[in-house]
Write a protein that holds these residues in place. Sequence first.
Motif, mmCIF file in Angstrom:
data_model
loop_
_atom_site.group_PDB
_atom_site.id
_atom_site.type_symbol
_atom_site.label_atom_id
_atom_site.label_comp_id
_atom_site.label_asym_id
_atom_site.label_seq_id
_atom_site.Cartn_x
_atom_site.Cartn_y
_atom_site.Cartn_z
ATOM 1 N N SER A 111 -2.266 -7.184 -11.786
ATOM 2 C CA SER A 111 -2.158 -5.966 -11.931
ATOM 3 C C SER A 111 -0.437 -5.476 -11.962
ATOM 4 O O SER A 111 -0.243 -4.734 -13.022
ATOM 5 C CB SER A 111 -2.694 -4.913 -10.835
ATOM 6 O OG SER A 111 -4.193 -5.118 -10.796
ATOM 7 N N LEU A 171 0.942 -1.052 -0.044
ATOM 8 C CA LEU A 171 0.044 -0.002 0.059
ATOM 9 C C LEU A 171 0.934 1.274 -0.076
ATOM 10 O O LEU A 171 0.700 2.162 -0.683
ATOM 11 C CB LEU A 171 -0.996 0.130 1.235
ATOM 12 C CG LEU A 171 -2.160 -1.153 1.186
ATOM 13 C CD1 LEU A 171 -2.820 -1.006 2.548
ATOM 14 C CD2 LEU A 171 -2.672 -1.061 -0.287
ATOM 15 N N ILE A 203 -7.994 -10.831 -3.492
ATOM 16 C CA ILE A 203 -7.536 -9.535 -3.779
ATOM 17 C C ILE A 203 -5.796 -9.431 -3.845
ATOM 18 O O ILE A 203 -5.566 -8.555 -4.608
ATOM 19 C CB ILE A 203 -8.119 -8.351 -2.528
ATOM 20 C CG1 ILE A 203 -9.832 -8.472 -2.838
ATOM 21 C CG2 ILE A 203 -7.593 -7.224 -2.769
ATOM 22 C CD1 ILE A 203 -10.193 -7.606 -1.620
ATOM 23 N N LEU A 228 -4.648 1.511 -12.750
ATOM 24 C CA LEU A 228 -5.290 0.271 -12.507
ATOM 25 C C LEU A 228 -4.504 -0.193 -11.202
ATOM 26 O O LEU A 228 -5.372 -0.877 -10.339
ATOM 27 C CB LEU A 228 -4.907 -0.949 -13.570
ATOM 28 C CG LEU A 228 -5.613 -2.216 -13.303
ATOM 29 C CD1 LEU A 228 -7.282 -2.134 -13.555
ATOM 30 C CD2 LEU A 228 -5.093 -3.371 -14.095
ATOM 31 N N ASN A 229 -3.010 -0.189 -11.011
ATOM 32 C CA ASN A 229 -2.564 -0.695 -9.866
ATOM 33 C C ASN A 229 -3.011 0.256 -8.682
ATOM 34 O O ASN A 229 -3.090 -0.456 -7.474
ATOM 35 C CB ASN A 229 -1.107 -0.503 -10.079
ATOM 36 C CG ASN A 229 -0.573 -1.843 -10.808
ATOM 37 O OD1 ASN A 229 -0.130 -3.066 -10.102
ATOM 38 N ND2 ASN A 229 -0.673 -1.854 -11.954
ATOM 39 N N LEU A 230 -3.053 1.386 -8.792
ATOM 40 C CA LEU A 230 -3.576 2.321 -7.293
ATOM 41 C C LEU A 230 -4.752 1.782 -7.157
ATOM 42 O O LEU A 230 -5.331 1.640 -5.984
ATOM 43 C CB LEU A 230 -3.466 3.673 -7.938
ATOM 44 C CG LEU A 230 -2.401 4.296 -8.218
ATOM 45 C CD1 LEU A 230 -2.233 5.634 -8.797
ATOM 46 C CD2 LEU A 230 -1.026 4.066 -7.328
ATOM 47 N N LEU A 248 -8.396 -1.651 -3.071
ATOM 48 C CA LEU A 248 -9.000 -3.132 -2.790
ATOM 49 C C LEU A 248 -8.360 -3.484 -1.862
ATOM 50 O O LEU A 248 -9.001 -3.948 -0.845
ATOM 51 C CB LEU A 248 -9.127 -3.677 -4.044
ATOM 52 C CG LEU A 248 -10.589 -4.058 -4.693
ATOM 53 C CD1 LEU A 248 -10.355 -5.035 -5.905
ATOM 54 C CD2 LEU A 248 -11.759 -4.510 -3.932
ATOM 55 N N LEU A 249 -6.874 -3.679 -1.851
ATOM 56 C CA LEU A 249 -6.147 -4.368 -0.992
ATOM 57 C C LEU A 249 -6.396 -3.776 0.456
ATOM 58 O O LEU A 249 -6.189 -4.242 1.682
ATOM 59 C CB LEU A 249 -4.587 -4.485 -1.444
ATOM 60 C CG LEU A 249 -3.626 -5.092 -0.566
ATOM 61 C CD1 LEU A 249 -3.960 -6.815 -0.576
ATOM 62 C CD2 LEU A 249 -2.369 -5.119 -1.435
ATOM 63 N N ASN A 259 -3.937 -7.955 -7.179
ATOM 64 C CA ASN A 259 -2.814 -7.187 -6.998
ATOM 65 C C ASN A 259 -1.318 -7.747 -7.878
ATOM 66 O O ASN A 259 -0.757 -6.967 -8.500
ATOM 67 C CB ASN A 259 -2.382 -6.851 -5.581
ATOM 68 C CG ASN A 259 -3.233 -5.511 -5.281
ATOM 69 O OD1 ASN A 259 -2.911 -4.387 -5.173
ATOM 70 N ND2 ASN A 259 -4.503 -5.839 -4.719
ATOM 71 N N SER A 286 -6.272 -1.141 -7.509
ATOM 72 C CA SER A 286 -6.183 -2.653 -6.920
ATOM 73 C C SER A 286 -5.582 -2.539 -5.461
ATOM 74 O O SER A 286 -6.063 -3.054 -4.575
ATOM 75 C CB SER A 286 -5.143 -3.504 -7.873
ATOM 76 O OG SER A 286 -5.342 -3.654 -9.124
ATOM 77 N N ALA A 287 -4.756 -1.617 -5.459
ATOM 78 C CA ALA A 287 -4.150 -1.274 -3.994
ATOM 79 C C ALA A 287 -5.172 -0.685 -2.994
ATOM 80 O O ALA A 287 -5.239 -1.275 -1.856
ATOM 81 C CB ALA A 287 -3.066 -0.290 -3.954
#
Lengths: 126, 126, 126, 126
Positions: C37, A35, C30, D33-35, D40-41, C34, D37-38
């Motif tokens: 991604s 994160l 999830i 997209l990676n941001l 969500l994480l 990641n 996904s993060a």
Amino acid sequence: MADLASIHQLLIRFRDERNWQQFHTLKDLIISLNLESAELLELTQWKSDAMLGQLASDPAFQEKLADECADVLLYLLLIAGEGGIDLLQAAENKIKKNAEKYPVAQSYGSAKKYTELKQLSRKRED
Amino acid sequence: MADLASIHQLLIRFRDERNWQQFHTLKDLIISLNLESAELLELTQWKSDAMLGQLASDPAFQEKLADECADVLLYLLLIAGEGGIDLLQAAENKIKKNAEKYPVAQSYGSAKKYTELKQLSRKRED
Amino acid sequence: MADLASIHQLLIRFRDERNWQQFHTLKDLIISLNLESAELLELTQWKSDAMLGQLASDPAFQEKLADECADVLLYLLLIAGEGGIDLLQAAENKIKKNAEKYPVAQSYGSAKKYTELKQLSRKRED
Amino acid sequence: MADLASIHQLLIRFRDERNWQQFHTLKDLIISLNLESAELLELTQWKSDAMLGQLASDPAFQEKLADECADVLLYLLLIAGEGGIDLLQAAENKIKKNAEKYPVAQSYGSAKKYTELKQLSRKRED
């Protein structure tokens, strides 16, 4: 003057004053590292290399960058602590491994991954 | 004995022997840090906390963990270098900021985020 | 012809033939999203926008891009399934929310985040 | 009733009303997209599987989960659009590839990666 070991000690004291080690499973620490890495990435979103080059001398941007880099380092210290890893020794070992994976002769001025270098190398040997 | 500054020097020598600084834009270094963080995350995929606890004493797992932690640290050093950031100073500053964001009295034994702590605090003041 | 519901059905059949639902906690799905991604992100590592523009018409690159996009979609379907979420409805709702957060008048031709737009808006009101 | 193509159309209209395609390089869309996904994480951070199981029926959590899933899907649609990829076709192809990589006989009830399955398979053949 600060060194990595004294930062680690400050961090452990910060954690233990709050009784937070109970939450620090390897999995959640590594999630947290991801994160924080994403927050670093967010600083580059929608910005060209030229824009980022200009921002590098902007104090507000520099402070954000410093804070996010620090967050990554702090989680990395916690992960290494829980995993029983000597971070500096690991880094020294990894530079040696990388030096073997990326011989100067093959990788000079090239951004290819070592798996691609191997393929190139095989082709040359053919 | 290794310290962070000497690791940084080894890394810069490794980079310059290969003429790689030309690829090291802030954006691509931060992308690379995120990729290495994801490789750490992959070590936890499909594994419960109990399984990860057992793996922590497995030499093969420990080596992978050490290598991935090292990769994160190495990119972090490169990012700090390009961004003109003193990583140890930034970490020390960030621990102080976190200590203000997470006062012991409010955060002891709690995994809540500081934004939630503020809400709790406001409710208590009502 | 494929629609999202029929892809979801194929995916559930694939999963159940392997008895894999037992591993599909929300957290691990999830995490997996990641990781996928990040594999997409790896395709852009060390590549300028110009290089990526050229690669867009390269069949080998296109296949990698298609495969990684597919992996993201497949995990997203599994997450939505476990979380009881109608993905298409959620997407339609989110476009509406975004339209409110980013009014055309304020955001036309601007890559600013809505939190920055609010600040701009407040300044204008001053 | 919504299907993926009509969501894509809504999204393109949203984008074009704001003149945002100029920012949508493949690299920045994939970073975005990676941001997402993060984000969500982040919903899983510091939460055990048991806690997440309970949250699954909490309306506030469900709305956050739905919104973050939607954000991932929306960026995925934009990436597929810029990359000239038919997302549903790619997903169908990928399920077929995965079925070959993970034969039922070898992967039933196992969370091993296909690279580990191959090793197992080789060992059995020895």
